[in-house]
Design an enzyme around this catalytic site. Structure first.
Site, short mmCIF file in Angstrom:
data_model
loop_
_atom_site.label_atom_id
_atom_site.label_comp_id
_atom_site.label_asym_id
_atom_site.label_seq_id
_atom_site.Cartn_x
_atom_site.Cartn_y
_atom_site.Cartn_z
N TRP A 104 12.51 2.93 -10.16
CA TRP A 104 11.71 3.61 -9.15
C TRP A 104 12.47 4.87 -8.71
O TRP A 104 13.68 4.83 -8.48
CB TRP A 104 11.48 2.68 -7.94
CG TRP A 104 10.86 3.43 -6.79
CD1 TRP A 104 9.56 3.81 -6.67
CD2 TRP A 104 11.53 3.94 -5.64
NE1 TRP A 104 9.38 4.53 -5.52
CE2 TRP A 104 10.57 4.62 -4.85
CE3 TRP A 104 12.85 3.90 -5.19
CZ2 TRP A 104 10.89 5.24 -3.65
CZ3 TRP A 104 13.16 4.51 -3.99
CH2 TRP A 104 12.18 5.17 -3.23
N ASP A 115 -3.12 10.62 2.73
CA ASP A 115 -2.49 9.52 1.99
C ASP A 115 -2.72 8.20 2.72
O ASP A 115 -3.69 8.04 3.48
CB ASP A 115 -0.99 9.85 1.81
CG ASP A 115 -0.38 9.26 0.55
OD1 ASP A 115 -0.06 8.05 0.57
OD2 ASP A 115 -0.25 9.97 -0.47
N ARG A 157 6.10 -5.39 -1.18
CA ARG A 157 5.68 -4.52 -0.08
C ARG A 157 4.60 -5.21 0.76
O ARG A 157 3.61 -4.60 1.15
CB ARG A 157 5.16 -3.19 -0.62
CG ARG A 157 5.27 -2.05 0.36
CD ARG A 157 4.44 -0.86 -0.10
NE ARG A 157 4.68 0.29 0.75
CZ ARG A 157 3.88 1.34 0.82
NH1 ARG A 157 2.78 1.39 0.11
NH2 ARG A 157 4.16 2.34 1.60
N LYS A 192 -6.29 9.99 -4.90
CA LYS A 192 -4.98 9.56 -5.38
C LYS A 192 -5.03 8.04 -5.48
O LYS A 192 -5.18 7.36 -4.45
CB LYS A 192 -3.89 10.01 -4.40
CG LYS A 192 -2.49 9.54 -4.78
CD LYS A 192 -1.47 10.12 -3.80
CE LYS A 192 -0.07 9.56 -4.03
NZ LYS A 192 0.87 10.03 -3.00
N TRP A 193 -4.96 7.52 -6.68
CA TRP A 193 -5.06 6.07 -6.94
C TRP A 193 -3.65 5.52 -7.07
O TRP A 193 -2.99 5.76 -8.08
CB TRP A 193 -5.87 5.84 -8.21
CG TRP A 193 -6.01 4.43 -8.68
CD1 TRP A 193 -5.06 3.46 -8.70
CD2 TRP A 193 -7.18 3.84 -9.27
NE1 TRP A 193 -5.56 2.31 -9.25
CE2 TRP A 193 -6.85 2.51 -9.62
CE3 TRP A 193 -8.46 4.31 -9.55
CZ2 TRP A 193 -7.77 1.65 -10.22
CZ3 TRP A 193 -9.36 3.44 -10.16
CH2 TRP A 193 -9.02 2.13 -10.48
N ASP A 194 -3.22 4.79 -6.08
CA ASP A 194 -1.85 4.28 -6.04
C ASP A 194 -1.80 2.82 -6.49
O ASP A 194 -2.83 2.14 -6.56
CB ASP A 194 -1.33 4.41 -4.59
CG ASP A 194 0.18 4.52 -4.51
OD1 ASP A 194 0.85 4.25 -5.51
OD2 ASP A 194 0.68 4.88 -3.42
N MET A 195 -0.61 2.33 -6.78
CA MET A 195 -0.43 0.93 -7.23
C MET A 195 1.03 0.61 -6.96
O MET A 195 1.90 1.09 -7.68
CB MET A 195 -0.74 0.88 -8.73
CG MET A 195 -0.97 -0.48 -9.32
SD MET A 195 0.55 -1.24 -9.88
CE MET A 195 -0.06 -2.65 -10.74
N ASN A 196 1.28 -0.16 -5.89
CA ASN A 196 2.65 -0.24 -5.40
C ASN A 196 3.39 -1.56 -5.63
O ASN A 196 4.37 -1.84 -4.95
CB ASN A 196 2.68 0.11 -3.91
CG ASN A 196 2.51 1.59 -3.70
OD1 ASN A 196 3.28 2.39 -4.23
ND2 ASN A 196 1.49 1.98 -2.97
N CYS A 214 -0.98 7.13 -9.63
CA CYS A 214 0.30 6.97 -8.97
C CYS A 214 0.60 5.48 -8.98
O CYS A 214 -0.30 4.67 -8.87
CB CYS A 214 0.18 7.49 -7.53
SG CYS A 214 1.64 7.23 -6.51
N ASP A 256 8.30 9.17 -6.99
CA ASP A 256 8.44 9.26 -5.53
C ASP A 256 9.67 10.06 -5.15
O ASP A 256 9.89 10.34 -3.97
CB ASP A 256 8.54 7.85 -4.93
CG ASP A 256 7.16 7.33 -4.55
OD1 ASP A 256 6.20 8.11 -4.57
OD2 ASP A 256 7.05 6.12 -4.25
#
Ligand code: DGJ
Length: 741
Positions: A200, A367, A444, A477-481, A527, A549
């Site tokens: 990361w 965001d 998370r 913005k397509w995130d995946m955390n 993302c 990031d």
């Protein structure tokens, strides 16, 4: 370009101006590999390339015959268990417990163009003359399994796209436990292996090792292609460099668990395998059912690593990325994440956007934190409805205010995730991936929704489509955390649990596809905690991705340099952020932060109101610069010149197609006393054109700039936008060269 089949020798030759790919039907009906590399003349008979030798301690296929051992021949799609001890391309568990298969050539079809792969991202053609496709059908008599090997050769570039399709035409169900996209046996092992690995905020760092007897591999078993390894490897000859020599790049168009490996056997043959990771993979094929593997792309370059990268860039920019934004200059954006994190009000957002507009920014992106009960990362994921306490008139109201400023509005989603503290989870606790009776681990504070289930994807689509349909949202913005753990779907029977990882990715692709089709003008940026799913699969749906990031300019040199080996500049999300930087706490000059971010999609990750007036003026100049040159930067030919992995100075450049304009980025990490003279030899210019350096107004011929070099130790002659001491640490310059005659 042509695909020919010689009936007499049962040999295929796929070739264009640059490459030849030759294979043959082996004496036992399997497909054998004869050659992949620089184009050779066509001939009817390439049988001299089929090499066998008597070797002690070997198992042979035919009784009384010591000529055929699969272990010692180069193959196209190797199987384990019948004389070949290398890792196989395919393995099928049968009802009697055996795993052996014996795929023999039956027939083939050559067609113009390239078929799409149902439910999967893949390269494509816009007209039939751009490529030809060969489909070879093989059958395993005992199981009735049919294997189709697909090969597409493009008219332009050293590109070969491959995939496989397995269909059960037998009487019993089969378990596919390995089904690689590509298997390729090379005749020697005189290669260096390049991988793009990290963590990361430290993604896609270049690592180089020499191939040796044994296995080198990179993989992901996390459900996403991962920060740790990219689904991309390169084999290069030891003497190959950025500009010359033989290089083969292997790239997998897939976003989930993958394996990419090279196995060097005892006779120095190298088998490359690439595809869905066999670990945990088990796909039940009932009678009549098919399984299509993702596509893998091989690029051969006789012009070094830059040659390979430029071929990938062209292909992925023009024939993988799609839609409205494919050929359009990307908007300069301001994202509020590092400016506010979760701490914002509507007025505060409008204040940030207002200053951004004044500086020339075109798109404001809201965001994380606008939805459900989300005021920190413990709640709200899954409830894709604006929080009225923060946004009194919802997303529609905020979008109207941003549009009212004369900007476009963009919005963050994390569609695949849910917090336990959410209405969605309270209503559907069984919609997360988790194994019955086991701990459901979080990452998370969030859980992964079971995207292998259509009703889950439908529900998320419904919420997203409502917002995109009602409000003026131009960008997502397509995130995946987090990665997947305890991978299990309560909607599937026990014998199908080995399908969940892949079905999950198919669900992700399905959601992307529906959104792309119904909101064709929305720009998607992928993302995954930065660059945790920066792969060609996602590029098919989202033409740009947040690369990392880590927004520190110095860290970004390595990240963007590493990313550029496979991915075009137009796909690399890169922004200017504040100092001290939020990830490494480093102070870098404002001009260097922009000089790095120009070589990407460009934007700001901060509140411009907090800069001094002088800095705001600099930002205005930076944005004006990007507007002037983004077309060139995002669609020109990119060259890596000096590597941050090798020295203190990094340099790269982009040249337009007409060779009349070039932008060179030059970066020195640490300053030293009494530094040496430095020159950088440029590439891609026209030797006979005379170019003017737009800053110094000095002019040089293309051959001077390429053969002698651009002198970079000339103090203030570069574009220094801020008086931070041009000899200090983290200095940089951007040179703009324009042909004047
Ligand atoms: C991770 C992303 O990479 C960031 O840019 C930001 O969107 C956060 N997630 C929000 O939670």
């Amino acid at each position: 370009m042509s695909i020919t089949f010689s009936e007499s020798t049962k040999t295929f030759h796929l070739y264009n101006q640059e490459i030849s790919y030759i294979m043959t039907v082996l004496p036992n009906g399997h497909m054998g590999q004869l050659f992949f590399g620089k184009r050779v003349h066509h001939r009817e008979d390439f049988s001299y390339l089929y090499e066998t030798a008597f070797r002690p301690m070997t198992s042979y296929v035919y009784e009384g015959d010591r000529s055929l051992s699969l272990e010692h021949v180069k193959q196209e799609y190797g199987v384990y268990g019948t004389t070949d001890y290398r890792r196989p391309a395919i393995e099928i568990l049968q009802t009697d417990g055996s795993r052996i298969c014996d795929f023999r050539y039956q027939r083939h079809v050559i067609s113009k163009g390239k078929p799409s792969l149902p439910g999967l991202p893949a390269t494509y053609t816009e007209n039939e003359d751009e490529a030809e496709t060969l489909c070879i059908t093989l059958e395993d008599e005992v199981t009735g399994a049919v294997l189709e090997l697909l090969y597409t050769i493009f008219a332009r570039g050293g590109i070969l796209a491959r995939s496989a399709r397995i269909t059960n035409l037998g009487k019993e169900s089969l378990h596919l436990t390995t089904a690689m996209s590509l298997c390729m046996d090379l005749p020697d092992c005189d290669y260096e292996w390049l991988q793009f690995s990290g963590a990361w905020a430290r993604e896609r760092h270049l690592k180089v090792r020499r191939l040796e007897q044994g296995i080198l591999a990179v993989d992901s078993r996390r459900g996403n292609s991962s920060h740790e390894h990219n689904p991309f490897i390169v084999l290069k000859r030891p003497d190959a460099s950025e500009f010359q020599g033989e290089v083969i790049g292997f790239s997998l168009i897939y976003s989930g668990n993958f394996l990419a490996q090279a196995e060097v056997d005892t006779h120095d043959t190298t088998r490359v395998l690439m595809g869905i990771h066999p670990m945990g993979f088990d796909w039940l094929l009932e009678k009549g059912e098919s399984f299509q593997t993702p596509e893998a792309v091989m690029v051969y370059s006789g012009h070094g690593l830059n040659g390979m990268s430029q071929t990938f860039h062209r292909l992925y920019r023009k024939r993988l990325a799609r839609g409205y934004w494919r050929d359009r200059a990307r908007p300069i954006l301001n994202n509020n994440w590092e400016a506010t994190y979760f701490d914002f009000t509507e007025d505060r957002l409008v204040e940030i956007a207002g200053k951004a507009k004044e500086c020339g920014v075109e798109l404001f992106v809201l965001d994380d934190g606008w939805f459900g009960e989300r005021s920190n990362d413990h709640a709200g994921l899954g409830d894709w409805v604006a929080n009225p306490k923060r946004l009194s008139r919802g997303i529609t109201g905020l979008a109207e205010r941003i549009e009212g400023l004369g900007m476009k509005f963009g919005l963050w989603f994390e569609p695949e995730m849910v917090n336990k503290d959410s209405d969605l989870y309270r209503k559907h606790p069984d919609w997360i991936l988790s194994t019955p009776g086991r701990t459901a681990s979080h990452g998370r504070n969030q859980y992964v929704l079971d995207f292998s289930r259509k009703e889950v994807v439908d529900c998320i689509y419904g919420m997203m489509a409502k917002i995109l349909g009602e409000a003026k949202v131009s960008y997502v913005k397509w995130d995946m955390n987090r990665s997947i753990t305890e991978c299990y779907s309560t909607a599937l029977p026990p014998e199908r649990q080995g399908e969940v990882f892949h079905r999950y990715i198919l669900g992700v692709y399905d959601l992307y596809d529906r959104l792309n089709r119904n909101f064709p003008e929305v720009l998607f940026e992928s993302c995954a905690s930065g660059g945790g799913r920066f792969d060609p699969g996602i590029l098919y749906y989202a033409p740009q991705g947040w690369a990392s990031d880590d927004s520190d300019a110095v860290e970004r040199l390595k990240i963007q340099y590493g990313t550029s080996f496979a991915y075009p500049i137009s796909s690399i999300g890169s922004h200017v952020s504040v100092t001290p930087n939020h990830q490494v706490f480093r102070n870098t000059p404002l001009h260097t932060r922009a000089n790095v971010a120009y070589f990407g999609t460009f934007g700001y990750e901060l509140d411009l109101n907090k800069l001094t007036e002088e800095e705001q003026e600099t930002v205005k100049e930076q944005i004006a610069f990007m507007k002037e040159y983004r077309e060139l930067l995002q669609s020109g030919t990119f060259y890596r010149l000096l590597s941050p992995f090798e020295g203190n100075i990094t340099c790269w450049m982009v040249v337009n197609e007409a060779q009349t304009e070039a932008v060179v980025g030059w970066y020195r990490t640490l300053s030293h006393v009494n530094m040496p003279y430095t020159r950088v030899r440029l590439h891609g210019l026209n030797p006979d054109f005379c170019y003017e350096d737009q800053n110094s107004r000095k002019s040089y011929y293309g051959d001077e700039l390429m053969n002698i070099g651009l002198i970079t130790s000339d103090g203030l002659s570069g574009q220094v936008e801020e008086n931070t001491g041009e000899y200090g640490d983290f200095d940089s310059r951007v040179y703009v060269l324009k042909a004047i005659r």
